[in-house]
Design a protein around this motif. Structure first.
Motif, PDB file in Angstrom:
ATOM      1  N   GLN A 153       0.819  -1.209   0.000  1.00  0.00           N
ATOM      2  CA  GLN A 153       0.000   0.000   0.000  1.00  0.00           C
ATOM      3  C   GLN A 153       0.856   1.263   0.000  1.00  0.00           C
ATOM      4  O   GLN A 153       0.430   2.308  -0.501  1.00  0.00           O
ATOM      5  CB  GLN A 153      -0.949   0.002   1.196  1.00  0.00           C
ATOM      6  CG  GLN A 153      -2.018  -1.076   1.101  1.00  0.00           C
ATOM      7  CD  GLN A 153      -3.093  -0.928   2.154  1.00  0.00           C
ATOM      8  OE1 GLN A 153      -3.632   0.152   2.357  1.00  0.00           O
ATOM      9  NE2 GLN A 153      -3.409  -2.016   2.833  1.00  0.00           N
ATOM     10  N   LEU A 154       2.060   1.182   0.532  1.00  0.00           N
ATOM     11  CA  LEU A 154       2.962   2.328   0.464  1.00  0.00           C
ATOM     12  C   LEU A 154       3.465   2.505  -0.971  1.00  0.00           C
ATOM     13  O   LEU A 154       3.675   3.631  -1.432  1.00  0.00           O
ATOM     14  CB  LEU A 154       4.139   2.131   1.429  1.00  0.00           C
ATOM     15  CG  LEU A 154       4.890   3.397   1.861  1.00  0.00           C
ATOM     16  CD1 LEU A 154       3.931   4.439   2.401  1.00  0.00           C
ATOM     17  CD2 LEU A 154       5.942   3.060   2.896  1.00  0.00           C
ATOM     18  N   ASP A 409      -5.797   1.499   2.532  1.00  0.00           N
ATOM     19  CA  ASP A 409      -6.706   1.370   3.671  1.00  0.00           C
ATOM     20  C   ASP A 409      -6.586   2.618   4.542  1.00  0.00           C
ATOM     21  O   ASP A 409      -5.717   2.713   5.406  1.00  0.00           O
ATOM     22  CB  ASP A 409      -6.351   0.117   4.483  1.00  0.00           C
ATOM     23  CG  ASP A 409      -7.363  -0.172   5.574  1.00  0.00           C
ATOM     24  OD1 ASP A 409      -8.250   0.683   5.794  1.00  0.00           O
ATOM     25  OD2 ASP A 409      -7.269  -1.231   6.219  1.00  0.00           O
ATOM     26  N   TRP A 410      -7.490   3.559   4.329  1.00  0.00           N
ATOM     27  CA  TRP A 410      -7.411   4.841   5.032  1.00  0.00           C
ATOM     28  C   TRP A 410      -7.888   4.754   6.478  1.00  0.00           C
ATOM     29  O   TRP A 410      -7.785   5.734   7.233  1.00  0.00           O
ATOM     30  CB  TRP A 410      -8.209   5.900   4.276  1.00  0.00           C
ATOM     31  CG  TRP A 410      -7.608   6.196   2.941  1.00  0.00           C
ATOM     32  CD1 TRP A 410      -8.061   5.782   1.728  1.00  0.00           C
ATOM     33  CD2 TRP A 410      -6.420   6.957   2.684  1.00  0.00           C
ATOM     34  NE1 TRP A 410      -7.227   6.229   0.725  1.00  0.00           N
ATOM     35  CE2 TRP A 410      -6.220   6.960   1.275  1.00  0.00           C
ATOM     36  CE3 TRP A 410      -5.512   7.641   3.500  1.00  0.00           C
ATOM     37  CZ2 TRP A 410      -5.146   7.610   0.681  1.00  0.00           C
ATOM     38  CZ3 TRP A 410      -4.444   8.291   2.903  1.00  0.00           C
ATOM     39  CH2 TRP A 410      -4.268   8.276   1.514  1.00  0.00           C
ATOM     40  N   ASP A 411      -8.428   3.614   6.886  1.00  0.00           N
ATOM     41  CA  ASP A 411      -8.858   3.434   8.273  1.00  0.00           C
ATOM     42  C   ASP A 411      -7.721   2.976   9.177  1.00  0.00           C
ATOM     43  O   ASP A 411      -7.847   3.027  10.403  1.00  0.00           O
ATOM     44  CB  ASP A 411     -10.005   2.415   8.343  1.00  0.00           C
ATOM     45  CG  ASP A 411     -11.274   2.930   7.666  1.00  0.00           C
ATOM     46  OD1 ASP A 411     -11.518   4.155   7.750  1.00  0.00           O
ATOM     47  OD2 ASP A 411     -11.993   2.129   7.055  1.00  0.00           O
ATOM     48  N   ARG A 412      -6.615   2.524   8.595  1.00  0.00           N
ATOM     49  CA  ARG A 412      -5.446   2.098   9.380  1.00  0.00           C
ATOM     50  C   ARG A 412      -4.411   3.215   9.351  1.00  0.00           C
ATOM     51  O   ARG A 412      -3.722   3.406   8.359  1.00  0.00           O
ATOM     52  CB  ARG A 412      -4.865   0.805   8.799  1.00  0.00           C
ATOM     53  CG  ARG A 412      -5.735  -0.427   8.966  1.00  0.00           C
ATOM     54  CD  ARG A 412      -5.098  -1.632   8.289  1.00  0.00           C
ATOM     55  NE  ARG A 412      -3.744  -1.851   8.793  1.00  0.00           N
ATOM     56  CZ  ARG A 412      -2.746  -2.333   8.039  1.00  0.00           C
ATOM     57  NH1 ARG A 412      -2.957  -2.596   6.754  1.00  0.00           N
ATOM     58  NH2 ARG A 412      -1.558  -2.531   8.570  1.00  0.00           N
ATOM     59  N   ILE A 415      -0.721   2.902   8.108  1.00  0.00           N
ATOM     60  CA  ILE A 415      -0.415   2.954   6.675  1.00  0.00           C
ATOM     61  C   ILE A 415      -0.988   4.227   6.045  1.00  0.00           C
ATOM     62  O   ILE A 415      -0.413   4.783   5.109  1.00  0.00           O
ATOM     63  CB  ILE A 415      -0.952   1.701   5.931  1.00  0.00           C
ATOM     64  CG1 ILE A 415      -0.389   1.655   4.506  1.00  0.00           C
ATOM     65  CG2 ILE A 415      -2.478   1.697   5.907  1.00  0.00           C
ATOM     66  CD1 ILE A 415       1.100   1.482   4.435  1.00  0.00           C
ATOM     67  N   ALA A 416      -2.115   4.727   6.585  1.00  0.00           N
ATOM     68  CA  ALA A 416      -2.776   5.889   5.997  1.00  0.00           C
ATOM     69  C   ALA A 416      -1.940   7.159   6.142  1.00  0.00           C
ATOM     70  O   ALA A 416      -1.828   7.948   5.205  1.00  0.00           O
ATOM     71  CB  ALA A 416      -4.150   6.094   6.632  1.00  0.00           C
ATOM     72  N   ILE A 417      -1.352   7.377   7.328  1.00  0.00           N
ATOM     73  CA  ILE A 417      -0.562   8.591   7.545  1.00  0.00           C
ATOM     74  C   ILE A 417       0.698   8.593   6.680  1.00  0.00           C
ATOM     75  O   ILE A 417       0.984   9.588   5.994  1.00  0.00           O
ATOM     76  CB  ILE A 417      -0.220   8.764   9.035  1.00  0.00           C
ATOM     77  CG1 ILE A 417      -1.500   9.045   9.832  1.00  0.00           C
ATOM     78  CG2 ILE A 417       0.784   9.896   9.230  1.00  0.00           C
ATOM     79  CD1 ILE A 417      -1.280   9.138  11.325  1.00  0.00           C
ATOM     80  N   TYR A 443       6.308   5.898   8.470  1.00  0.00           N
ATOM     81  CA  TYR A 443       5.936   4.488   8.606  1.00  0.00           C
ATOM     82  C   TYR A 443       6.697   3.810   9.740  1.00  0.00           C
ATOM     83  O   TYR A 443       6.089   3.161  10.608  1.00  0.00           O
ATOM     84  CB  TYR A 443       6.197   3.764   7.285  1.00  0.00           C
ATOM     85  CG  TYR A 443       5.831   2.297   7.302  1.00  0.00           C
ATOM     86  CD1 TYR A 443       4.505   1.891   7.241  1.00  0.00           C
ATOM     87  CD2 TYR A 443       6.819   1.313   7.382  1.00  0.00           C
ATOM     88  CE1 TYR A 443       4.165   0.547   7.254  1.00  0.00           C
ATOM     89  CE2 TYR A 443       6.495  -0.033   7.399  1.00  0.00           C
ATOM     90  CZ  TYR A 443       5.162  -0.417   7.331  1.00  0.00           C
ATOM     91  OH  TYR A 443       4.842  -1.752   7.357  1.00  0.00           O
ATOM     92  N   VAL A 444       8.014   3.975   9.767  1.00  0.00           N
ATOM     93  CA  VAL A 444       8.792   3.306  10.814  1.00  0.00           C
ATOM     94  C   VAL A 444       8.512   3.925  12.176  1.00  0.00           C
ATOM     95  O   VAL A 444       8.502   3.219  13.203  1.00  0.00           O
ATOM     96  CB  VAL A 444      10.303   3.345  10.499  1.00  0.00           C
ATOM     97  CG1 VAL A 444      10.598   2.624   9.203  1.00  0.00           C
ATOM     98  CG2 VAL A 444      10.829   4.773  10.444  1.00  0.00           C
TER      99      VAL A 444
END
Length: 483
Positions: A153-154, A409-412, A415-417, A443-444
């Motif tokens: 997704q990234l 997945d914009w709810d997670r 991964i979303a940010i 991410y990290v």
């Protein structure tokens, strides 16, 4: 997405190849045709042909430490030659519709940051060193491993960010939006047109081109992007003849007096591999090479993933076909660019215009590379396409690449940010590398604060550490005393 094959929709087996060329490039197997590949090759060339004008302008306008400047005619020849050779090699060796030419941004670093510290020969030697180092990273498997370590997704966020980025490039190149000078004392960085309103025939050509392109795409007309480029170029030539136009920008849509020009190969081989170490401090040389490698490394990563995703060529795990060879050829292009004094050559995101036109294989590169080869002798004829006629293709392709945002997945938030920062920073900072770096670091960090640090591949930790250095390069240089 117009003529775009999604990974999940791509057939497991295509029709049998029509001939040996079809079989070699897997044209039928990838759901393409020779006509689509040819159209795609033309579209890619016309959307990136500006580099034949822009690269000589950037490199030719700068002086090295000794006040020397590079010859403009020789720079045009070097730029076209490297683009032609490396684009064909990518097509045959990597079998991706991914064209290569002198990298924008990288050439500015060479012209305005590196050359003032040393001779042109030494500066181009650093480009060769950068390319060799990238090739070593590919041979050791590190470059490919980093790409495989990125969550799917990234990767999709990278494609979306690139879509917005190249759409912005299209708007800016056409003069639809312009930068407001700092002297204006305003917090608004961009404005409509040159004065807050749209004015002038060139901008009208761009607007008509966008309308024509989206109309043709909506009607699913084959060759939509290329038809638009050709039609708007003809319109621009007509307007240029009958109207009083001060400037079209880099390329003037005027039928040239001389169709053929002679190439000048005088810059080929003018580089010194280790001469830079005698002109400035070793730490400065190391930091300069580091900056070049990091920019080239991740710009290429984003471009390869973005173009491959748009073409529907990623496999179920989000991997690019023939990735090792693709990355090695890209590294070799940097070496070739430095050896020819054309600056570092790299993969071009404008290749997405060819993908939008239907290109799915390296056969399109034979067309694009062939046109660059012709440009060695027909530069006056092949550079009459104004940016206002080619830029609508970038806007259209930006839309096509933007559609991949639905897979995130914009709810997670974990991964979303990072996805949001990747998408936003690319156009806002005008850099693919900056967007990837922001996404990696976010991410990290989020994984760590959520107690999921072990879920992050160690290569992503390493890449993120390098990005910390990349973003903090100025204070680091000051601390080590290289300034």
């Amino acid at each position: 997405m117009s003529e775009t094959q999604k990974v999940e929709d791509r057939p497991s087996a295509g029709p049998p190849p029509a001939n040996s060329v079809d079989k070699f490039f897997k044209i039928s197997a990838r759901g393409s045709t020779f006509a689509r590949e040819v159209r795609g090759g033309f579209a890619t060339f016309f959307t990136m042909a500006y580099i034949l004008v822009l690269n000589p302008i950037i490199l030719g306008s700068a002086k090295d430490k000794f006040g020397e400047q590079l010859d403009n005619v020789q720079l045009v020849t070097a730029t076209a030659l490297v683009a032609a050779v490396m684009t064909v090699i990518m097509g045959v060796g990597g079998n991706l519709p991914l064209a290569l030419a002198a990298g924008l941004g990288l050439n500015a670093v060479v012209a305005f940051q590196i050359a003032p510290l040393m001779s042109w020969d030494d500066a181009m030697g650093l480009i060769v060193l950068e390319g060799l180092l990238i090739c070593v990273l590919v041979v050791t498997g590190l470059r490919e491993a980093v790409m495989h370590a990125i969550p799917q997704q990234l990767k999709q966020a990278i494609s979306v960010g690139i879509g917005l980025f190249i759409a912005l490039i299209g708007f800016v190149d056409a003069g639809f939006v312009t930068r407001i000078p700092d002297a204006a004392n305003t917090t608004v960085p961009l404005q409509l047109g040159g004065t807050g309103t749209l004015a002038g025939w060139p901008v009208l050509v761009f607007c008509l081109g966008v309308l024509l392109t989206i109309a043709l795409l909506a009607r699913k007309i084959k060759g939509a992007i290329l038809i638009s480029i050709v039609a708007m170029t003809i319109l621009a030539i007509i307007i240029n003849e009958i109207a009083d136009i001060e400037s079209w920008g880099l390329t003037n849509p005027k039928v040239p007096d001389d169709v053929v020009s002679s190439p000048d190969f005088g810059l080929l081989g003018d580089f010194s591999l280790f001469g830079a170490f005698g002109e400035t401090t070793a730490i400065t040389v190391v930091l300069l090479v580091f900056t070049l490698v990091l920019s080239d490394f991740f710009d290429t990563m984003g471009t390869v993933v973005g173009v491959s995703a748009e073409a529907g060529l990623l496999d179920e795990d989000g991997k690019v076909p023939n990735l090792g060879r693709v990355l090695l050829i890209d590294g070799a292009a940097a070496v070739a660019g430095g050896a020819a004094s054309a600056s570092s050559s790299t993969s071009y995101i404008e290749s997405a215009a060819g993908v939008g036109e239907g290109a799915r294989t390296g056969f399109a590169n034979l067309v694009t590379g062939g046109l660059f080869a012709l440009a060695l002798f027909f530069t006056p004829l092949l550079t009459i396409v104004p940016l206002q006629a080619a830029a609508p293709a970038l806007v259209a392709v930006g839309f096509l690449m933007m559609t991949q945002v639905k897979h995130i997945d914009w709810d997670r938030y974990e991964i979303a940010i990072p996805a949001f920062l990747t998408i936003a920073v690319m156009p806002f900072s005008y850099s693919i590398t900056n967007g990837i770096g922001a996404g990696f670091l976010a991410y990290v960090l989020i994984k760590a604060v959520l107690g999921k640090a072990k879920d992050v591949h160690w290569l992503l930790w390493g890449a993120s550490a390098l990005f910390l250095v990349y973003f903090a390069i100025d204070p680091i240089e000051q601390i080590v005393g290289s300034k």
